[in-house]
Write an enzyme that holds these catalytic residues in place. Structure first.
Site, short mmCIF file in Angstrom:
data_model
loop_
_atom_site.label_atom_id
_atom_site.label_comp_id
_atom_site.label_asym_id
_atom_site.label_seq_id
_atom_site.Cartn_x
_atom_site.Cartn_y
_atom_site.Cartn_z
CD GLU A 45 -12.95 -5.25 -3.28
OE1 GLU A 45 -11.45 -5.56 -3.37
OE2 GLU A 45 -13.82 -6.19 -3.27
CG ASN A 46 -7.14 -2.35 -6.68
OD1 ASN A 46 -6.44 -3.19 -6.69
ND2 ASN A 46 -7.72 -1.47 -5.91
CB SER A 85 -7.86 -4.54 1.81
OG SER A 85 -7.77 -3.25 2.61
CG ASP A 88 -2.22 0.90 0.86
OD1 ASP A 88 -2.34 1.54 0.02
OD2 ASP A 88 -3.00 0.78 2.09
#
Ligand code: FPP
Length: 240
Positions: A65-66, A194, A18
């Site tokens: 989700e990206n 996540s 991240d």
């Protein structure tokens, strides 16, 4: 706390990389520059992990989700992955690296699917570090796909629902045959899972660092392994 006499090396390390965007923003660069620097760091950390004796490294490169990110960023990330699949064979051969992509690849461009398959095929008999790259990966989606497959087997009469064990489920996941991670590292100050490897991380130790992924070095990896060494893994039991 017991003193560490010898550093215990986790067999499998998983990483949520991240902070690429923030790293770039801080330098006045476009977010995509953070991702390209991040991709360079992945390659270095893979070598470092291998030298440290880690047997499996799994990285979260692109989540289910990206896709909701700006189109140009999605394209830039896919191009980085494309470039990796197309160019890393000589390095994998030299370092004996075995590649496996986890996630639902059926949604990726056909040429990317083809180069993933080609790289997996050409590295599958390598006996060094196993490098898993999560692309279009989400833990819930992985579990849903596994459940669908098992339900079909049951419907076809090839699986007795009463015979379903935890191992049956592990073996139906994208990570089948790979031991669960011992250590999860997440960079850039966030402390969330996540949707990453939720089944497989059940007993993993978690290590969080403020370092952004493009700044992550071998020393940071060693710090994470040292922290892991100071934890007592009990798997729900008592200290021996
Ligand atoms: C999270 O940072 C990072 C990603 C969504 C992408 C990670 C992908 C790579 C590092 C490239 C992988 C390449 C290979 C070859 C495996 P972010 O963009 O969410 O950062 P931010 O929270 O600072 O915005």
């Amino acid at each position: 706390m017991a003193e560490i006499k010898e550093r215990k090396i986790p067999q499998h390390v998983a990483i949520i990389m991240d902070g690429n965007g923030r790293w770039a923003k801080k330098r006045g660069l476009p977010r995509t520059m953070g991702h390209s620097q991040g991709a360079k760091v992945v390659e270095q950390i893979l070598e470092d992990a291998d030298h440290m004796g880690i047997k499996y490294l799994t990285v979260y490169a692109f989540s289910t989700e990206n896709w909701s990110r700006p189109k140009a960023e999605v394209i830039a990330l896919m191009n980085l992955l494309r470039a990796y699949m197309k160019t890393s064979l000589p390095k994998c051969a030299k370092n004996n690296v075995r590649i496996r992509v986890i996630g639902d690849r059926s949604k990726l461009d056909q040429d990317l699917q083809d180069s993933i398959q080609d790289l997996e095929e050409k590295t599958k008999t390598n006996t060094g570090i196993g490098f898993q790259i999560a692309i279009n990966y989400g833990s819930r989606d992985e579990i849903r796909r596994a459940v669908t497959r098992l339900a079909k087997e049951a419907k076809d009469g090839n699986l007795n629902p009463d015979d379903i064990t935890e191992e049956t489920i592990s073996d139906a996941l994208d990570t089948a045959g790979i031991p669960d991670p011992d250590l999860l590292i997440r960079t850039a100050g966030e402390e969330r899972l996540s949707n990453f490897l939720m089944w497989q991380l059940s007993y993993a130790e978690m290590y969080f660092t403020d370092t952004a992924w493009p700044d992550f070095t071998k020393e940071d990896l060693e710090k994470a392994v040292d922290a892991y060494n100071h934890r007592e893994r009990r798997y729900g039991g008592l200290i021996q």
